[in-house]
Design a protein around this motif. Structure first.
Motif, PDB file in Angstrom:
ATOM      1  N   GLU A 139     -19.979  52.894  40.552  1.00  0.00           N
ATOM      2  CA  GLU A 139     -18.754  52.494  40.049  1.00  0.00           C
ATOM      3  C   GLU A 139     -18.976  51.255  39.381  1.00  0.00           C
ATOM      4  OE1 GLU A 139     -15.649  51.751  42.883  1.00  0.00           O
ATOM      5  OE2 GLU A 139     -15.941  53.872  43.537  1.00  0.00           O
ATOM      6  N   HIS A 140     -20.151  50.432  39.596  1.00  0.00           N
ATOM      7  CA  HIS A 140     -20.229  49.244  39.017  1.00  0.00           C
ATOM      8  C   HIS A 140     -21.056  49.226  37.695  1.00  0.00           C
ATOM      9  CE1 HIS A 140     -19.215  46.694  42.662  1.00  0.00           C
ATOM     10  NE2 HIS A 140     -18.041  47.118  42.150  1.00  0.00           N
ATOM     11  N   ASP A 163     -25.064  51.909  42.403  1.00  0.00           N
ATOM     12  CA  ASP A 163     -23.501  51.697  42.595  1.00  0.00           C
ATOM     13  C   ASP A 163     -22.806  52.274  41.173  1.00  0.00           C
ATOM     14  OD1 ASP A 163     -20.925  51.243  43.031  1.00  0.00           O
ATOM     15  OD2 ASP A 163     -21.385  49.310  44.097  1.00  0.00           O
ATOM     16  N   GLU A 190      -8.126  48.269  39.685  1.00  0.00           N
ATOM     17  CA  GLU A 190      -9.199  48.987  40.037  1.00  0.00           C
ATOM     18  C   GLU A 190      -9.756  48.818  41.331  1.00  0.00           C
ATOM     19  OE1 GLU A 190     -12.399  49.680  37.172  1.00  0.00           O
ATOM     20  OE2 GLU A 190     -10.933  49.052  35.803  1.00  0.00           O
ATOM     21  N   ARG A 241     -13.377  44.035  35.428  1.00  0.00           N
ATOM     22  CA  ARG A 241     -12.525  45.110  35.893  1.00  0.00           C
ATOM     23  C   ARG A 241     -11.113  44.661  36.092  1.00  0.00           C
ATOM     24  NH1 ARG A 241     -14.423  48.923  40.346  1.00  0.00           N
ATOM     25  NH2 ARG A 241     -15.500  47.578  41.452  1.00  0.00           N
TER      26      ARG A 241
END
Ligand code: ADP
Ligand code: SF4
Ligand code: SF4
Length: 571
Positions: free
Chosen positions: A10-11, A8, A434, A430
């Motif tokens: 994004e993570h 992932d 976001e 985060r």
């Protein structure tokens, strides 16, 4: 078994962990390049052929960014894959004239499927394949003709995106002007009337409420003269009447190809002619089931077992038809007097009531009839006109519209048990801005439950959650109310959710923006009956699963129940 590794991106935060996954991988330690660092993206790349599947990197990654999973052997190559360690989608749906409903967890590939059907992304068969190869692969299947047209650019698609909140950033100006631009079919008047947005036509797009924005986006999509209509989550922010009304408008377009992704199962059921179930593992892979009848498709989805596929993908979700709540040892938490509140044109009256410990009070009613105002009066944020409510109890409140701040999720100090339960560990570092709609919703709910209070108020917690998340939340709230000896009040428009979780119901009746009248808290059956009678809709219970289903207007059941005054269900 075929093993796939998914990152992932994004993570994944290599700057924070210094590529811990690579450092702990036993294969890497013995010199095999199971994990290498991509120079361009500066992210790890996992080589599925060299990975032994030990799972150490999965457990060690501080941001839950890696998934290693075995997929069913019999699957062919994916229809689409987002890059090397990206999400994979298997199979394609069957286009049919009429409404094909699509159900599945968040992150299971529904939007990816929609983007393929819209021609926005080209099927790549997991690599870099050409249209010729893709067409060859689907020869003899119902989707083939559709793909062929798509490859020639001959499919005109009209698309309603999942998140409407960001529309005002992209489309500006007057609602009426924007719709006129889309009005290929000359039906602006009729559609605006049926979706009840005539009063919004002169407004600016950035002045619309969530519900108005949703109806505007749907109108813009339906007005286009297209071959296929792709409608992603049309019901968010709409009340029950608006949802069923919308379903009627879509159903009337029967001679077109229409795909609708929807998590409100009552709406999905009412709207669809066929169902595709998506299953697999969110963010890792998704499989599109064969096409199914509506009742069977939704029941199989709830049961977690797909018969034609012979595939169990999770445990069953059950609906127990409960007897009226046994209050037994539940004691009174608070009494509130009759309440009145006026805001300019709008007036609200609330009958007196009692809140009990360990109880979930469901709240149903049209948009803009004062549900939030009632909730705010209880929360002490707004004062009633007729009486000062001397609240000694503490109220924790999750609003309907959550304003994301710049702050980090971690700054909310959510209790670890809720971080765990709502699966938000990887979101802690985060900024709230976001987060996706569903992520923000889970954070807001966890934050609300973290606070110490006697009354918990959740306003539309289902928005942007998928079916499983909704029902898991419902089950948990019951336990939470019990353990905390608290009263939990849930305002929502998802009838299946309200049916599933409520011990008692509060029903609001009135005209949006003008007036609202709240009943006393009533038993679930009486409350539902009152609400449905007001809407003029009858429900029945599905024989197999016990879930509520809306009757088709004018059907035998509908007429029978109406004449007997049993709008909710007959025994
Ligand atoms: P759904 O609509 O069912 O929520 P999506 O089709 O949006 O699912 O996404 C499925 C998965 O595909 C997501 O969890 C994400 O990991 C991945 N994904 C979606 N869009 C992209 C993209 N543009 N690039 C890489 N991965 C993506
Ligand atoms: Fe670090 Fe996890 Fe990314 Fe590996 S996958 S670099 S452990 S954040
Ligand atoms: Fe390495 Fe084990 Fe992760 Fe595979 S699962 S990449 S072998 S740590």
């Amino acid at each position: 078994m075929t093993r796939i590794a998914v990152l992932d991106t994004e993570h994944c935060r290599p700057q924070k962990c210094n590529f811990l996954c690579q450092r702990v991988c036993p294969m890497v330690r013995t010199g095999k390049e199971a994990i290498v660092i991509d120079k361009e993206t500066n992210k790890p790349v996992i080589n599925e052929k060299l990975c032994s599947g030990c799972g150490i990197c999965v457990n060690k990654c501080p941001f839950d960014a890696i998934i290693i999973v075995n997929i069913p052997e019999e699957l062919e190559e994916p229809v689409y894959q987002y890059g090397r360690n990206g999400f994979r989608l298997y199979n394609l749906p069957t286009p049919k004239k009429g409404v094909v409903g699509v159900v599945g967890a968040n992150g299971i590939g529904k939007s990816t499927m929609i983007r393929i059907l819209a021609g926005e992304i080209k099927p790549n068969l997991g690599g870099n394949s050409s249209w010729d190869e893709t067409l060859k692969r689907f020869r003899g299947r119902e989707i083939h003709d559709y793909l062929e047209k798509l490859s020639r650019g001959e499919i005109r698609a009209a698309y309603k995106p999942q998140y409407v909140d960001s529309i005002p950033k992209v489309v500006r100006g007057r609602v009426g002007d924007a719709l006129e631009k889309n009005d290929d079919s000359g039906q602006l008047d009729e559609i605006a009337e049926r979706l009840n947005i005539k009063n919004s036509l002169d407004k600016k797009i950035n002045e619309l409420s969530g519900g108005e924005l949703q109806r505007f986006a749907i109108a813009a999509c339906l007005l286009k003269d297209a071959d296929v209509y792709l409608i992603d989550e049309p019901s968010s922010y709409l009340d029950v009447r608006e949802r069923l009304n919308l379903a009627g408008v879509i159903r009337d377009m029967k001679d077109k190809f229409i795909f609708v992704v929807e998590h409100d199962l009552v709406v999905l059921d009412y709207l669809s002619d066929y169902i595709h179930v998506l299953y697999g593992k969110p963010t890792a892979y998704g499989i599109i089931s064969g096409i199914k009848g509506v009742r069977v498709g939704i029941n199989e989805y709830l049961s977690g077992f797909l018969r034609a596929e012979n595939m169990r993908f999770r445990n069953e979700i059950r609906f127990d038809v409960r007897s009226p709540s046994e209050r037994g040892n539940r004691s009174e938490l608070m009494r509130y007097p009759p309440l009145e509140k006026r805001y300019g044109e709008f007036s609200l009256t609330v009958k007196q009531g009692i809140l009990y410990e360990m109880e979930i009070l469901g709240v149903l009613g049209p948009n803009a009839t004062g549900k939030t105002t009632f909730v705010k009066i209880l929360a002490g944020a707004v004062e009633a006109d007729n009486t000062g409510l001397d609240m000694k109890l503490r109220v924790s409140y999750k609003p309907q519209y959550i304003k994301p701040s710049m702050a980090l999720v971690d700054s909310l100090k959510i209790k670890p048990e809720f971080v765990e339960r709502f699966g938000i560990k990887s979101l802690l570092d985060r900024s709230m801005q976001e987060l996706s709609g569903g992520e923000l919703q889970k954070v807001a709910i966890a934050d609300c439950l973290t606070k110490d209070a006697e009354i918990y108020l959740l306003d539309e917690p289902s928005a942007y959650l998928d079916v499983e998340e909704r029902l898991r939340l419902a089950r948990y709230l019951k336990k939470f109310a019990y353990d905390k000896e608290a009263s939990v009040i849930v305002v929502d428009h998802d009838m299946l959710l309200i049916d599933y979780l409520s011990d008692e119901l509060l029903v609001f009746i009135g005209e949006s923006g003008k007036n609202g009248n709240a009943s006393k808290p009533m038993g679930l059956r009486d409350g539902m009956n009152k609400f449905l009678k007001e809407l003029g809709i009858t429900f029945r219970r599905d024989m197999e699963t016990g879930r509520p289903r809306a009757n088709k207007p004018g059907s035998v059941k509908d007429r029978e129940q109406r004449s007997e005054g049993e709008y909710y269900y007959k025994d």
